[in-house]
Scaffold this motif. Structure first.
Motif, PDB file in Angstrom:
ATOM      1  N   ALA A 275       0.843  -1.206   0.000  1.00 26.98           N
ATOM      2  CA  ALA A 275       0.000   0.000   0.000  1.00 26.98           C
ATOM      3  C   ALA A 275       0.873   1.248   0.000  1.00 26.98           C
ATOM      4  N   MET A 276       1.961   1.207   0.761  1.00 21.29           N
ATOM      5  CA  MET A 276       2.851   2.378   0.804  1.00 21.29           C
ATOM      6  C   MET A 276       3.499   2.594  -0.566  1.00 21.29           C
ATOM      7  N   LEU A 277       3.953   1.519  -1.183  1.00 23.36           N
ATOM      8  CA  LEU A 277       4.576   1.656  -2.508  1.00 23.36           C
ATOM      9  C   LEU A 277       3.569   2.159  -3.539  1.00 23.36           C
ATOM     10  N   MET A 278       2.336   1.675  -3.448  1.00 21.67           N
ATOM     11  CA  MET A 278       1.317   2.115  -4.403  1.00 21.67           C
ATOM     12  C   MET A 278       0.976   3.587  -4.173  1.00 21.67           C
ATOM     13  N   ALA A 279       0.954   3.993  -2.898  1.00 20.83           N
ATOM     14  CA  ALA A 279       0.601   5.389  -2.582  1.00 20.83           C
ATOM     15  C   ALA A 279       1.595   6.351  -3.224  1.00 20.83           C
ATOM     16  N   TYR A 280       2.827   5.916  -3.349  1.00 20.72           N
ATOM     17  CA  TYR A 280       3.862   6.734  -3.988  1.00 20.72           C
ATOM     18  C   TYR A 280       3.431   7.096  -5.406  1.00 20.72           C
ATOM     19  N   GLU A 281       2.854   6.138  -6.118  1.00 17.80           N
ATOM     20  CA  GLU A 281       2.394   6.388  -7.499  1.00 17.80           C
ATOM     21  C   GLU A 281       1.059   7.132  -7.527  1.00 17.80           C
ATOM     22  N   VAL A 282       0.174   6.761  -6.609  1.00 18.09           N
ATOM     23  CA  VAL A 282      -1.176   7.350  -6.622  1.00 18.09           C
ATOM     24  C   VAL A 282      -1.122   8.843  -6.299  1.00 18.09           C
ATOM     25  N   THR A 283      -0.084   9.254  -5.555  1.00 18.56           N
ATOM     26  CA  THR A 283       0.031  10.670  -5.178  1.00 18.56           C
ATOM     27  C   THR A 283       0.958  11.441  -6.121  1.00 18.56           C
ATOM     28  N   ARG A 284       1.310  10.830  -7.232  1.00 15.29           N
ATOM     29  CA  ARG A 284       2.286  11.430  -8.159  1.00 15.29           C
ATOM     30  C   ARG A 284       1.846  12.807  -8.668  1.00 15.29           C
ATOM     31  N   ASP A 285       0.527  13.054  -8.769  1.00  8.64           N
ATOM     32  CA  ASP A 285       0.063  14.326  -9.347  1.00  8.64           C
ATOM     33  C   ASP A 285      -0.263  15.384  -8.286  1.00  8.64           C
ATOM     34  N   LEU A 286       0.172  15.175  -7.052  1.00  9.32           N
ATOM     35  CA  LEU A 286      -0.085  16.202  -6.035  1.00  9.32           C
ATOM     36  C   LEU A 286       0.621  17.500  -6.425  1.00  9.32           C
ATOM     37  N   PRO A 287      -0.093  18.620  -6.342  1.00 10.78           N
ATOM     38  CA  PRO A 287       0.541  19.893  -6.734  1.00 10.78           C
ATOM     39  C   PRO A 287       1.606  20.346  -5.735  1.00 10.78           C
ATOM     40  N   LEU A 288       2.612  21.027  -6.277  1.00 15.02           N
ATOM     41  CA  LEU A 288       3.712  21.544  -5.451  1.00 15.02           C
ATOM     42  C   LEU A 288       3.693  23.063  -5.490  1.00 15.02           C
ATOM     43  N   LYS A 289       4.289  23.674  -4.467  1.00 12.58           N
ATOM     44  CA  LYS A 289       4.504  25.137  -4.515  1.00 12.58           C
ATOM     45  C   LYS A 289       5.938  25.410  -4.058  1.00 12.58           C
ATOM     46  N   GLU A 290       6.443  26.565  -4.495  1.00  7.33           N
ATOM     47  CA  GLU A 290       7.816  26.911  -4.118  1.00  7.33           C
ATOM     48  C   GLU A 290       7.836  27.664  -2.807  1.00  7.33           C
ATOM     49  N   VAL A 291       8.793  27.353  -1.959  1.00  2.82           N
ATOM     50  CA  VAL A 291       8.994  28.113  -0.725  1.00  2.82           C
ATOM     51  C   VAL A 291      10.475  28.470  -0.631  1.00  2.82           C
ATOM     52  N   GLU A 292      10.748  29.468   0.239  1.00  5.51           N
ATOM     53  CA  GLU A 292      12.159  29.787   0.448  1.00  5.51           C
ATOM     54  C   GLU A 292      12.586  29.219   1.789  1.00  5.51           C
ATOM     55  N   ILE A 293      13.714  28.538   1.814  1.00  2.51           N
ATOM     56  CA  ILE A 293      14.250  27.983   3.057  1.00  2.51           C
ATOM     57  C   ILE A 293      15.720  28.370   3.164  1.00  2.51           C
ATOM     58  N   GLU A 294      16.255  28.118   4.331  1.00  2.00           N
ATOM     59  CA  GLU A 294      17.705  28.321   4.487  1.00  2.00           C
ATOM     60  C   GLU A 294      18.358  26.991   4.777  1.00  2.00           C
ATOM     61  N   THR A 295      19.296  26.614   3.973  1.00  3.53           N
ATOM     62  CA  THR A 295      20.101  25.418   4.251  1.00  3.53           C
ATOM     63  C   THR A 295      21.278  25.870   5.118  1.00  3.53           C
ATOM     64  N   PRO A 296      22.062  24.960   5.647  1.00  7.76           N
ATOM     65  CA  PRO A 296      23.244  25.398   6.414  1.00  7.76           C
ATOM     66  C   PRO A 296      24.208  26.227   5.571  1.00  7.76           C
ATOM     67  N   VAL A 297      24.029  26.213   4.248  1.00  5.51           N
ATOM     68  CA  VAL A 297      25.002  26.892   3.372  1.00  5.51           C
ATOM     69  C   VAL A 297      24.453  28.175   2.742  1.00  5.51           C
ATOM     70  N   GLY A 298      23.139  28.306   2.685  1.00  2.00           N
ATOM     71  CA  GLY A 298      22.591  29.522   2.064  1.00  2.00           C
ATOM     72  C   GLY A 298      21.089  29.399   1.832  1.00  2.00           C
ATOM     73  N   LYS A 299      20.529  30.485   1.214  1.00  2.00           N
ATOM     74  CA  LYS A 299      19.089  30.480   0.917  1.00  2.00           C
ATOM     75  C   LYS A 299      18.821  29.585  -0.282  1.00  2.00           C
ATOM     76  N   ALA A 300      17.633  28.961  -0.293  1.00  2.00           N
ATOM     77  CA  ALA A 300      17.265  28.137  -1.455  1.00  2.00           C
ATOM     78  C   ALA A 300      15.774  28.245  -1.674  1.00  2.00           C
ATOM     79  N   ARG A 301      15.373  28.240  -2.941  1.00  2.00           N
ATOM     80  CA  ARG A 301      13.943  28.091  -3.250  1.00  2.00           C
ATOM     81  C   ARG A 301      13.747  26.609  -3.533  1.00  2.00           C
ATOM     82  N   SER A 302      12.765  26.035  -2.870  1.00  2.00           N
ATOM     83  CA  SER A 302      12.576  24.593  -3.007  1.00  2.00           C
ATOM     84  C   SER A 302      11.088  24.297  -2.955  1.00  2.00           C
ATOM     85  N   ARG A 303      10.705  23.088  -3.329  1.00  2.00           N
ATOM     86  CA  ARG A 303       9.271  22.811  -3.482  1.00  2.00           C
ATOM     87  C   ARG A 303       8.719  21.927  -2.364  1.00  2.00           C
ATOM     88  N   VAL A 304       7.484  22.238  -1.968  1.00  2.00           N
ATOM     89  CA  VAL A 304       6.771  21.405  -0.989  1.00  2.00           C
ATOM     90  C   VAL A 304       5.366  21.146  -1.533  1.00  2.00           C
TER      91      VAL A 304
END
Ligand code: PRP
Ligand code: URA
Length: 210
Positions: A38-67
């Motif tokens: 079920a967990m492996l199948m959920a990986y495929e079933v949720t493939r079309d979930l929409p993403l948005k960009e956020v700004e985060i800080e990594t230990p090395v600098g700012k990054a725009r990344s998706r959640v």
């Protein structure tokens, strides 16, 4: 064959499904395998979930990344056997709400009999993943989808493990807008409405009843 069906043929899913089908697999291992699949199948079933960009800080600098953009999900289990699939999905999407629809098949008519329904109160706002390992005649899934639609659910995906050709055709005909995700399509039903070769009675194998 209806065209709203997606067969998830990832090698890990297929390997685990073979172990699950084997009649020498006991309830403990059956539960574990169903959960993992079920967990492996959920990986495929949720493939079309929409993403948005956020700004985060990594230990090395700012990054725009998706959640994940916050789309609300509901996992609805058809009792009993669908219960074996919910935890695996929730491990990937822990914020999903869970609902239960109690149905059993009358052994003579093979028609579903309703005995329970408890859904998230905001089901109209959620994308639904309806889970049940077995799609045999399709009667139970049809009934569950109708119940969900009566309560206002708009977007429903059906996730099963083994589907018969007959069950797929029935659901595609009754609910052309509901995609079916399955790990296998089996040839036929026997005179008792069991999928052949299938895996037997999913609820009994999961809970050790008979
Ligand atoms: C099984 C299975 C599905 C249904 C499929 O449940 O888990 O819900 O049969 O058959 P259908 O496509 O012909 O409707 P069952 O009625 O055995 O109930 P249980 O899970 O409580 O044992
Ligand atoms: N329900 C099951 O559990 N197995 C089947 O093969 C058909 C219906």
């Amino acid at each position: 064959m209806g065209n709203n069906v997606i067969v998830l043929d990832h090698p890990l899913i297929q390997h685990k499904l073979t172990l699950l089908r084997d009649k020498s697999t006991g309830s403990k291992e059956f539960r574990e395998l169903l959960d993992e699949i079920a967990m492996l199948m959920a990986y495929e079933v949720t493939r079309d979930l929409p993403l948005k960009e956020v700004e985060i800080e990594t230990p090395v600098g700012k990054a725009r990344s998706r959640v994940i953009s916050g789309k609300k999900l509901a996992v609805i289990a058809i009792l009993r056997a669908g219960l074996g699939m919910t935890d695996g999905i929730l491990r990937l999407v822990p914020a999903a709400k869970v609902g239960h629809i109690g149905l059993y098949r009358d052994p003579d008519t093979l028609r579903p009999v309703d005995y329970y329904c408890k859904l998230p109160g905001d089901i109209q706002e959620r994308d639904v993943i309806l889970v049940d390992p077995m799609l045999a005649t399709g009667g139970s899934a049809d009934e569950a989808i109708k119940l969900l639609e009566q309560k206002g659910a708009r977007s429903i995906k059906l996730m099963c493990l083994i589907a018969s050709r007959e069950g797929i055709e029935y659901i595609n005909h009754q609910h052309p807008d509901v995609p079916i995700y399955t790990a296998a399509i089996d040839e036929k039903l026997n005179e008792h409405g069991y999928i052949v070769p299938g895996l037997g009675d999913a609820g009994d194998r999961l809970f050790g009843t008979k």
